[in-house]
Enzyme design. Structure first.
Site, PDB file in Angstrom:
ATOM      1  N   CYS A 149       0.822  -1.210   0.000  1.00  0.00           N
ATOM      2  CA  CYS A 149       0.000   0.000   0.000  1.00  0.00           C
ATOM      3  C   CYS A 149       0.858   1.263   0.000  1.00  0.00           C
ATOM      4  O   CYS A 149       1.986   1.252   0.476  1.00  0.00           O
ATOM      5  CB  CYS A 149      -0.871   0.032   1.245  1.00  0.00           C
ATOM      6  SG  CYS A 149      -1.778  -1.475   1.527  1.00  0.00           S
ATOM      7  N   ARG A 205       4.865   0.484  -6.418  1.00  0.00           N
ATOM      8  CA  ARG A 205       4.849  -0.346  -5.211  1.00  0.00           C
ATOM      9  C   ARG A 205       3.956  -1.570  -5.378  1.00  0.00           C
ATOM     10  O   ARG A 205       4.050  -2.502  -4.606  1.00  0.00           O
ATOM     11  CB  ARG A 205       4.325   0.477  -4.023  1.00  0.00           C
ATOM     12  CG  ARG A 205       5.254   1.555  -3.575  1.00  0.00           C
ATOM     13  CD  ARG A 205       4.621   2.368  -2.468  1.00  0.00           C
ATOM     14  NE  ARG A 205       4.356   1.557  -1.297  1.00  0.00           N
ATOM     15  CZ  ARG A 205       5.091   1.582  -0.194  1.00  0.00           C
ATOM     16  NH1 ARG A 205       6.121   2.358  -0.117  1.00  0.00           N
ATOM     17  NH2 ARG A 205       4.789   0.830   0.836  1.00  0.00           N
ATOM     18  N   TRP A 226      -2.918  -2.715  -1.506  1.00  0.00           N
ATOM     19  CA  TRP A 226      -2.428  -4.025  -1.930  1.00  0.00           C
ATOM     20  C   TRP A 226      -3.087  -5.007  -0.981  1.00  0.00           C
ATOM     21  O   TRP A 226      -2.761  -5.048   0.206  1.00  0.00           O
ATOM     22  CB  TRP A 226      -0.901  -4.041  -1.803  1.00  0.00           C
ATOM     23  CG  TRP A 226      -0.202  -5.199  -2.428  1.00  0.00           C
ATOM     24  CD1 TRP A 226       0.142  -5.329  -3.749  1.00  0.00           C
ATOM     25  CD2 TRP A 226       0.298  -6.372  -1.773  1.00  0.00           C
ATOM     26  NE1 TRP A 226       0.822  -6.509  -3.936  1.00  0.00           N
ATOM     27  CE2 TRP A 226       0.932  -7.175  -2.754  1.00  0.00           C
ATOM     28  CE3 TRP A 226       0.276  -6.831  -0.458  1.00  0.00           C
ATOM     29  CZ2 TRP A 226       1.536  -8.393  -2.463  1.00  0.00           C
ATOM     30  CZ3 TRP A 226       0.880  -8.051  -0.169  1.00  0.00           C
ATOM     31  CH2 TRP A 226       1.497  -8.814  -1.169  1.00  0.00           C
ATOM     32  N   ASN A 234      -1.673   2.159   6.120  1.00  0.00           N
ATOM     33  CA  ASN A 234      -0.713   1.162   5.621  1.00  0.00           C
ATOM     34  C   ASN A 234      -0.332   0.288   6.791  1.00  0.00           C
ATOM     35  O   ASN A 234      -0.164   0.785   7.907  1.00  0.00           O
ATOM     36  CB  ASN A 234       0.576   1.834   5.123  1.00  0.00           C
ATOM     37  CG  ASN A 234       0.467   2.291   3.698  1.00  0.00           C
ATOM     38  OD1 ASN A 234      -0.610   2.248   3.116  1.00  0.00           O
ATOM     39  ND2 ASN A 234       1.569   2.741   3.147  1.00  0.00           N
ATOM     40  N   GLY A 235      -0.129  -1.004   6.527  1.00  0.00           N
ATOM     41  CA  GLY A 235       0.281  -1.912   7.599  1.00  0.00           C
ATOM     42  C   GLY A 235      -0.792  -2.950   7.836  1.00  0.00           C
ATOM     43  O   GLY A 235      -1.687  -3.150   7.002  1.00  0.00           O
ATOM     44  N   GLU A 271      21.289 -14.435  -7.979  1.00  0.00           N
ATOM     45  CA  GLU A 271      20.678 -13.130  -8.222  1.00  0.00           C
ATOM     46  C   GLU A 271      20.089 -13.070  -9.641  1.00  0.00           C
ATOM     47  O   GLU A 271      18.978 -12.578  -9.841  1.00  0.00           O
ATOM     48  CB  GLU A 271      21.716 -12.019  -7.994  1.00  0.00           C
ATOM     49  CG  GLU A 271      21.288 -10.618  -8.392  1.00  0.00           C
ATOM     50  CD  GLU A 271      20.001 -10.127  -7.733  1.00  0.00           C
ATOM     51  OE1 GLU A 271      19.505 -10.751  -6.782  1.00  0.00           O
ATOM     52  OE2 GLU A 271      19.454  -9.107  -8.207  1.00  0.00           O
ATOM     53  N   LYS A 314      16.194 -12.440 -10.636  1.00  0.00           N
ATOM     54  CA  LYS A 314      15.821 -11.322 -11.517  1.00  0.00           C
ATOM     55  C   LYS A 314      14.977 -11.834 -12.677  1.00  0.00           C
ATOM     56  O   LYS A 314      13.963 -11.254 -13.035  1.00  0.00           O
ATOM     57  CB  LYS A 314      17.111 -10.668 -12.034  1.00  0.00           C
ATOM     58  CG  LYS A 314      17.064  -9.214 -12.252  1.00  0.00           C
ATOM     59  CD  LYS A 314      17.396  -8.353 -11.056  1.00  0.00           C
ATOM     60  CE  LYS A 314      16.547  -8.594  -9.859  1.00  0.00           C
ATOM     61  NZ  LYS A 314      17.009  -7.960  -8.664  1.00  0.00           N
ATOM     62  N   GLU A 319      11.432 -13.055 -11.545  1.00  0.00           N
ATOM     63  CA  GLU A 319      10.581 -11.996 -11.006  1.00  0.00           C
ATOM     64  C   GLU A 319       9.968 -11.113 -12.091  1.00  0.00           C
ATOM     65  O   GLU A 319       8.817 -10.707 -11.979  1.00  0.00           O
ATOM     66  CB  GLU A 319      11.382 -11.232  -9.951  1.00  0.00           C
ATOM     67  CG  GLU A 319      11.510  -9.764 -10.039  1.00  0.00           C
ATOM     68  CD  GLU A 319      12.345  -9.178  -8.891  1.00  0.00           C
ATOM     69  OE1 GLU A 319      11.736  -8.671  -7.954  1.00  0.00           O
ATOM     70  OE2 GLU A 319      13.579  -9.196  -8.961  1.00  0.00           O
ATOM     71  N   HIS A 376      24.010 -33.723  -9.097  1.00  0.00           N
ATOM     72  CA  HIS A 376      23.449 -34.481  -7.976  1.00  0.00           C
ATOM     73  C   HIS A 376      21.928 -34.447  -8.006  1.00  0.00           C
ATOM     74  O   HIS A 376      21.279 -34.659  -6.980  1.00  0.00           O
ATOM     75  CB  HIS A 376      24.004 -33.937  -6.647  1.00  0.00           C
ATOM     76  CG  HIS A 376      25.487 -34.144  -6.538  1.00  0.00           C
ATOM     77  ND1 HIS A 376      26.044 -35.347  -6.202  1.00  0.00           N
ATOM     78  CD2 HIS A 376      26.527 -33.319  -6.797  1.00  0.00           C
ATOM     79  CE1 HIS A 376      27.369 -35.244  -6.223  1.00  0.00           C
ATOM     80  NE2 HIS A 376      27.681 -34.014  -6.598  1.00  0.00           N
ATOM     81  N   LYS A 405       7.333  -3.273  -4.176  1.00  0.00           N
ATOM     82  CA  LYS A 405       8.693  -2.754  -4.029  1.00  0.00           C
ATOM     83  C   LYS A 405       9.192  -2.909  -2.603  1.00  0.00           C
ATOM     84  O   LYS A 405      10.332  -3.289  -2.377  1.00  0.00           O
ATOM     85  CB  LYS A 405       8.740  -1.285  -4.461  1.00  0.00           C
ATOM     86  CG  LYS A 405      10.132  -0.666  -4.395  1.00  0.00           C
ATOM     87  CD  LYS A 405      11.078  -1.333  -5.372  1.00  0.00           C
ATOM     88  CE  LYS A 405      12.486  -0.789  -5.304  1.00  0.00           C
ATOM     89  NZ  LYS A 405      13.443  -1.716  -5.955  1.00  0.00           N
TER      90      LYS A 405
END
Ligand code: M6R
Length: 613
Positions: A2, A27, A74, A100-101, A488, A492, A495, A511, A608
């Site tokens: 949010c 976000r 969100w 928010n939260g 990484e 990337k 995502e 393996h 984000k």
């Protein structure tokens, strides 16, 4: 997650609020809304979907109010819908609130309020907030309406378990707004005869660079030309304005198609700024923020680097450097695991928390736990005044400028560089081999130019992206520090392109995972460690034999003929190579996502900054 925007001034609030919300779109959100104070009372306009949909709402252009609050939601409690979108109001429509939260005890509070006759019209946790404020406000006989409202909000906050950043407007106080936060970001931007409020600095950077940063449970009573601050017991307190060095254009695309591409290309500058004037090749590394003695550092029994996602990968790149340069055992932990695994921490432990946003809930919780257990804590963040910077004993900053794209790029490479600089500082304080450190510093200073060279690989990478963008699976392999880059690069790619990908230590592939390799599967090999390159070449041979296509990122002299595409990055100290070899792989993820026609900056299901557990 949010986002919050607020405005109190002389201009019409609604366009400022909607513009601010648009700047928060990165976000991630599913609905949006605003509430303004109009002559007839509080007006709320909200809808499911994009912020721009607000412009289509009947009457939105007729709003004249110069005070308003706004939100992008969100969904956590209740599906994305108009009813669940913020702002929410109490039953008598005296208050409008955005939040928010997460209110963890909302069920209990809802029952309490329902028993008192309050009705609920949404499935959200937030709706208890305006109704609780109303409950406390209406049962108080305080004559001063401002104090009465502050007291009601204070009593409400005392009932809330969880995290919150709240903006509250009240029909009976038509020239004011009250805001408060706990474990969720909120800043106040000071203008001339106006105040801007936001969960994120970039949303209001075009209006001001002067900010008040709030601590938990500080209440702010806003008028057009003033901001009064109160502590948790409602005693008045003073607050200093802080100037933010970011300028408004740093949160614009500046001619780039996407923020992610712009941020990839900003890496030379981000690294230059992060190194700043902290050392030159002949001087020791100095940090105003750190004052560790040899005695203290010699007593440290363990370093933990704790973070999430890409920031955690930066930690993995830093681990080697602390162990090799300082000879201090260093562990890297995912914050969401660290906090629940009863880690061995005492007053000889040093914990470093890495977070671009500085607001990641798990990282903050891990930091609090480490402090409780007696560790010294250092935060590394990209956002001035963010929550982890206020919790940590020592706060350090990457100077990457605002990172808007959900996929982290310039923050990641800046985090690696800052971690390496901290390791050099420790090693210098500990009196370690200065020749090795001097060499390393010299090579660090070369990084920005070398990143520029890596960026010239874009066309080759783009061509390869065109060949593989329709694939279902991609594997990334490497050894040692190259495996960190593999991790990484894999994150990337998945995502932003939604292609399934995995990363493996090159020697581990046989393996199990090699069973998945068949004709046409793409394997990306990263090979920058001269002591390990031959071993990784053998592992690549094994996948080529089974029909895999290969893309190689290397700074070593290798026989290129066996691979489909080889991109060469500049040679550097092995500690620094993750900063260079990740660049073509950031570009690979970017171009694949573009080929697929996806929204690179705002990938599905992601936010984000992850401010909930
Ligand atoms: O703001 P933070 O650095 O704490 O965020 C941590 C992760 O959520 C973040 O790095 C995430 O993995 C990125 N979207 C990856 O690109």
């Amino acid at each position: 997650m949010c986002g919050i925007v607020g405005y109190i001034g002389k201009q019409k609030a609604s366009p400022i609020l909607i513009n601010g919300l648009m700047r928060l779109e990165y976000r991630g959100y599913d609905s949006a809304g605003i509430s303004t104070i109009e002559p007839e009372g509080l007006v709320v306009m909200k809808d499911k979907g994009r912020v721009k949909n607000l412009y289509d709402l009947d009457g939105i252009n007729d709003l004249k109010g110069t005070i308003g609050i706004a939100h992008t939601r969100w969904a956590t409690h209740g599906k994305p819908s108009k009813e669940n979108a913020h702002p929410h109001q109490d039953n008598s429509k005296l208050f409008s609130v955005v939040h928010n939260g997460i209110i963890e005890n909302y069920n209990e509070l809802r029952k309490f309020l329902t028993d008192k006759g309050y009705k609920f019209y949404s499935d959200t946790d937030t709706e208890v907030v305006p109704n609780l404020i109303h409950y406390y406000f209406s049962k108080d006989d305080e004559k001063d309406i401002k104090m009465r409202l502050l007291k009601a909000i204070k009593a409400t906050c005392a009932d809330l378990k969880g995290s919150f950043a709240l903006e509250i407007i009240c029909k009976d106080l038509p020239d004011n707004m009250i805001v408060v936060r706990k474990d969720s970001p909120l800043v106040i931007g000071k203008g001339d005869g106006e105040n801007y409020i936001s969960s994120d600095i970039p949303a209001i950077l075009s209006f001001t660079r002067n900010f008040y940063l709030l601590n938990d449970l500080e209440y702010v009573f806003l008028s057009r030309d003033s901001a009064e601050f109160y502590d948790k017991d409602l005693n008045k307190i003073d607050k200093q304005i802080q100037s933010i060095e970011w300028d408004a254009s740093s949160s614009e695309k500046n001619g780039y198609e996407d923020f992610m591409l712009k941020e990839i290309y900003e890496q030379p500058t981000a690294i230059r700024e992060t190194i700043g004037a902290k050392f030159n090749e002949n001087s020791k590394c100095e940090f105003d923020e750190l004052n560790f003695s040899k005695e203290y550092l010699s007593s440290v029994n363990k370093i933990y680097i704790v973070a999430c996602g890409t920031a955690m990968h930066a930690g993995l790149a830093g681990k080697n450097v602390f162990e090799k340069l300082c000879r201090i055992p260093t562990e890297v932990d995912v914050a969401s695991e660290f906090r629940y695994r009863d880690p061995l921490i005492d007053d000889k432990t040093l914990c470093i928390f890495v977070s671009q946003s500085g607001e990641t809930a798990d990282t903050i919780a891990a930091l609090k736990l480490s402090k409780e257990r007696g560790a010294k804590t250092i935060s590394i963040s990209n956002v001035i005044g963010s929550s982890i910077t206020r919790e940590a004993d020592y706060s350090m900053y990457t100077h990457a400028g605002p990172e808007i794209a959900v996929a982290s790029t310039k923050a990641h490479t800046s985090q690696i560089v800052l971690l390496i600089m901290i390791a050099i500082y420790f090693a210098e304080v500990l009196g370690k081999d200065s020749k090795e450190l001097l060499e390393l510093k010299k090579e660090l200073l070369e990084l920005p130019k070398q990143i520029e060279q890596c960026l010239t690989l874009a066309d080759t990478v783009k061509e390869f992206a065109h060949k593989i963008y329709q694939e279902k699976d991609v594997f990334f392999i490497g050894r040692g520090v190259d495996e960190v880059v593999a991790k990484e690069a894999s994150l990337k790619l998945k995502e932003i392109s939604y292609i399934h990908s995995e990363s493996y230590p090159a020697g581990e592939l046989k393996h199990g995972a090699i069973a998945l390799i068949e004709k046409g599967i793409t394997v990306v090999g990263i090979m920058t460690d001269p002591t390990l390159v031959e071993k990784t070449v053998s592992n690549l041979q094994e996948v080529i034999t089974r029909g895999a296509k290969t893309l190689i990122v290397t700074n070593q002299k290798i026989d290129k003929s066996m691979f489909d595409v080889v991109v060469e990055v500049p040679e550097t100290n092995p500690f620094l190579s993750p900063v260079l070899s990740v660049i073509p792989l950031q570009l690979l993820a970017y171009y694949i996502s573009k080929e697929k026609g996806l929204d690179v900056d705002k990938p599905r299901n992601l936010a984000k900054s992850v401010t909930v557990e």
